[in-house]
Design a protein around this motif. Sequence first.
Motif, mmCIF file in Angstrom:
data_model
loop_
_atom_site.group_PDB
_atom_site.id
_atom_site.type_symbol
_atom_site.label_atom_id
_atom_site.label_comp_id
_atom_site.label_asym_id
_atom_site.label_seq_id
_atom_site.Cartn_x
_atom_site.Cartn_y
_atom_site.Cartn_z
ATOM 1 N N PHE A 75 0.830 -1.203 0.000
ATOM 2 C CA PHE A 75 0.000 0.000 0.000
ATOM 3 C C PHE A 75 0.866 1.255 0.000
ATOM 4 C CE2 PHE A 75 -2.331 3.201 2.637
ATOM 5 C CZ PHE A 75 -3.253 3.571 1.672
ATOM 6 N N ASN A 76 1.918 1.263 0.819
ATOM 7 C CA ASN A 76 2.800 2.425 0.868
ATOM 8 C C ASN A 76 3.512 2.639 -0.465
ATOM 9 O OD1 ASN A 76 2.086 2.988 3.511
ATOM 10 N ND2 ASN A 76 3.810 1.857 4.376
ATOM 11 N N LEU A 77 3.944 1.555 -1.114
ATOM 12 C CA LEU A 77 4.564 1.673 -2.436
ATOM 13 C C LEU A 77 3.564 2.201 -3.462
ATOM 14 C CD1 LEU A 77 6.771 -1.541 -2.627
ATOM 15 C CD2 LEU A 77 7.542 0.831 -2.497
ATOM 16 N N TYR A 78 2.329 1.733 -3.375
ATOM 17 C CA TYR A 78 1.269 2.214 -4.263
ATOM 18 C C TYR A 78 1.072 3.722 -4.079
ATOM 19 C CZ TYR A 78 -3.567 3.276 -5.550
ATOM 20 O OH TYR A 78 -4.696 3.866 -6.055
ATOM 21 N N ARG A 79 1.012 4.160 -2.822
ATOM 22 C CA ARG A 79 0.824 5.587 -2.543
ATOM 23 C C ARG A 79 1.997 6.414 -3.050
ATOM 24 N NH1 ARG A 79 -2.190 6.744 3.008
ATOM 25 N NH2 ARG A 79 -0.746 8.474 3.002
ATOM 26 N N GLN A 80 3.216 5.892 -2.913
ATOM 27 C CA GLN A 80 4.396 6.623 -3.374
ATOM 28 C C GLN A 80 4.442 6.721 -4.896
ATOM 29 O OE1 GLN A 80 7.728 4.709 -1.463
ATOM 30 N NE2 GLN A 80 7.018 5.323 0.574
ATOM 31 N N ARG A 81 4.080 5.632 -5.587
ATOM 32 C CA ARG A 81 4.030 5.684 -7.058
ATOM 33 C C ARG A 81 2.975 6.673 -7.529
ATOM 34 N NH1 ARG A 81 4.613 0.005 -6.670
ATOM 35 N NH2 ARG A 81 2.379 -0.222 -6.949
ATOM 36 N N LYS A 82 1.836 6.653 -6.860
ATOM 37 C CA LYS A 82 0.756 7.579 -7.193
ATOM 38 C C LYS A 82 1.210 9.024 -6.960
ATOM 39 C CE LYS A 82 -4.140 7.990 -6.105
ATOM 40 N NZ LYS A 82 -5.226 7.505 -5.259
ATOM 41 N N PHE A 83 1.937 9.273 -5.876
ATOM 42 C CA PHE A 83 2.446 10.612 -5.577
ATOM 43 C C PHE A 83 3.444 11.063 -6.647
ATOM 44 C CE2 PHE A 83 5.979 13.050 -3.765
ATOM 45 C CZ PHE A 83 5.323 14.232 -3.520
ATOM 46 N N LYS A 84 4.353 10.171 -7.044
ATOM 47 C CA LYS A 84 5.334 10.531 -8.073
ATOM 48 C C LYS A 84 4.642 10.921 -9.371
ATOM 49 C CE LYS A 84 9.144 7.770 -6.317
ATOM 50 N NZ LYS A 84 9.991 6.588 -6.524
ATOM 51 N N LYS A 85 3.578 10.218 -9.700
ATOM 52 C CA LYS A 85 2.823 10.554 -10.911
ATOM 53 C C LYS A 85 2.189 11.943 -10.781
ATOM 54 C CE LYS A 85 -0.829 8.977 -13.947
ATOM 55 N NZ LYS A 85 -1.909 8.029 -14.161
ATOM 56 N N ARG A 86 1.571 12.220 -9.627
ATOM 57 C CA ARG A 86 0.966 13.539 -9.408
ATOM 58 C C ARG A 86 2.027 14.639 -9.405
ATOM 59 N NH1 ARG A 86 -2.180 10.615 -5.463
ATOM 60 N NH2 ARG A 86 -0.813 11.444 -3.858
ATOM 61 N N LEU A 87 3.198 14.360 -8.825
ATOM 62 C CA LEU A 87 4.271 15.334 -8.799
ATOM 63 C C LEU A 87 4.744 15.649 -10.221
ATOM 64 C CD1 LEU A 87 6.100 17.001 -6.935
ATOM 65 C CD2 LEU A 87 7.689 15.065 -6.920
ATOM 66 N N GLY A 88 4.846 14.623 -11.034
ATOM 67 C CA GLY A 88 5.201 14.841 -12.441
ATOM 68 C C GLY A 88 4.155 15.680 -13.156
ATOM 69 N N ASN A 89 2.877 15.409 -12.892
ATOM 70 C CA ASN A 89 1.805 16.198 -13.500
ATOM 71 C C ASN A 89 1.873 17.654 -13.060
ATOM 72 O OD1 ASN A 89 0.826 13.954 -14.809
ATOM 73 N ND2 ASN A 89 -0.776 13.544 -13.310
ATOM 74 N N TYR A 90 2.110 17.886 -11.750
ATOM 75 C CA TYR A 90 2.260 19.254 -11.249
ATOM 76 C C TYR A 90 3.398 19.966 -11.968
ATOM 77 C CZ TYR A 90 -0.746 18.338 -7.158
ATOM 78 O OH TYR A 90 -1.793 18.048 -6.326
ATOM 79 N N GLY A 91 4.538 19.262 -12.099
ATOM 80 C CA GLY A 91 5.699 19.866 -12.754
ATOM 81 C C GLY A 91 5.420 20.220 -14.210
ATOM 82 N N ILE A 92 4.783 19.335 -14.932
ATOM 83 C CA ILE A 92 4.494 19.582 -16.350
ATOM 84 C C ILE A 92 3.517 20.745 -16.513
ATOM 85 C CG2 ILE A 92 3.344 18.604 -18.388
ATOM 86 C CD1 ILE A 92 4.550 15.873 -17.509
ATOM 87 N N ILE A 93 2.452 20.718 -15.738
ATOM 88 C CA ILE A 93 1.443 21.783 -15.849
ATOM 89 C C ILE A 93 2.030 23.131 -15.455
ATOM 90 C CG2 ILE A 93 -0.723 22.650 -14.865
ATOM 91 C CD1 ILE A 93 -1.631 19.676 -14.753
ATOM 92 N N ASN A 94 2.750 23.189 -14.333
ATOM 93 C CA ASN A 94 3.323 24.463 -13.899
ATOM 94 C C ASN A 94 4.413 24.953 -14.842
ATOM 95 O OD1 ASN A 94 1.832 25.185 -11.561
ATOM 96 N ND2 ASN A 94 2.826 23.497 -10.482
ATOM 97 N N GLY A 95 5.205 24.029 -15.368
ATOM 98 C CA GLY A 95 6.212 24.418 -16.358
ATOM 99 C C GLY A 95 5.565 25.014 -17.597
ATOM 100 N N PHE A 96 4.491 24.407 -18.053
ATOM 101 C CA PHE A 96 3.768 24.915 -19.218
ATOM 102 C C PHE A 96 3.184 26.302 -18.940
ATOM 103 C CE2 PHE A 96 -0.196 25.182 -21.737
ATOM 104 C CZ PHE A 96 0.356 25.143 -23.004
ATOM 105 N N LEU A 97 2.587 26.488 -17.769
ATOM 106 C CA LEU A 97 2.004 27.789 -17.431
ATOM 107 C C LEU A 97 3.074 28.872 -17.279
ATOM 108 C CD1 LEU A 97 -0.773 26.687 -14.917
ATOM 109 C CD2 LEU A 97 -1.071 27.463 -17.284
#
Length: 168
Positions: A75-97
Motif C-alpha cells: 500500500f505504501n509503495l502504491y501511494r508513493q508511485r501515485k504521488f510521483k505521478k501527481r508530482l510529475g503532473n504538477y511539474g508539467i502543468i506548472n512548467g507549461f504555465l
Amino acid sequence: MTAFESNSLRSYSQEEVQQILQRAIARQTDDGAHEFSYQQIIEIAAELQISSEAVKQAECDWILQKSDVHQRKAFNLYRQRKFKKRLGNYGIINGFLILINLLGGTGLTWSLYILLFSGLAIVLDIWNTFQSKGEEYEHAFQKWNRKHQVKQTINTVLNQWFKAFQTY
C-alpha cells in the motif's frame, strides 16, 4: 544482580525471557541461514511447557501479522508511485504555465500565484502520502485493501473460468 548470585535466585518476567531467548537464538545462528522446522518449534515449546495448540495459534497470528505488514508495504509503495505521478503532473502543468507567462512578454506574474498554490497542494500531498499512522491512513489502507482483495477474487474466478473453458 551480582555475578555471584546463584542461578536458582534469578527470576525473569515473561518479556525478559522472550528477549533473552530471542538473543540466544540469534547468537546461535551466526550465519542467519539456520532454519527451524515446525517439529523443532513444537519440541522447543514442549520443553518450555507451552502447548502445541498455543504454538499453532501463535503461528496463525504470526502469519496474519506478516501478511498485514506485507499488505501495508504494498500500500505504501502504491501511494508513493501515485504521488510521483501527481508530482510529475504538477511539474508539467506548472512548467507549461510559466512558459506561457514568459512568452507573454510580461515576465513571471500570474504564473507565480498558480505555482504557489500548487506548491501548497504538493506539500499537503507529501504530508498525506508519507503519513503512515493515524485514522486517515488506516481508513485509506482499509479501502485500498478491500479494493485489492476484490480484484484478487475476480482474477481468481476468471482464471478458474478460463481454465475450465479451455478444457472443453
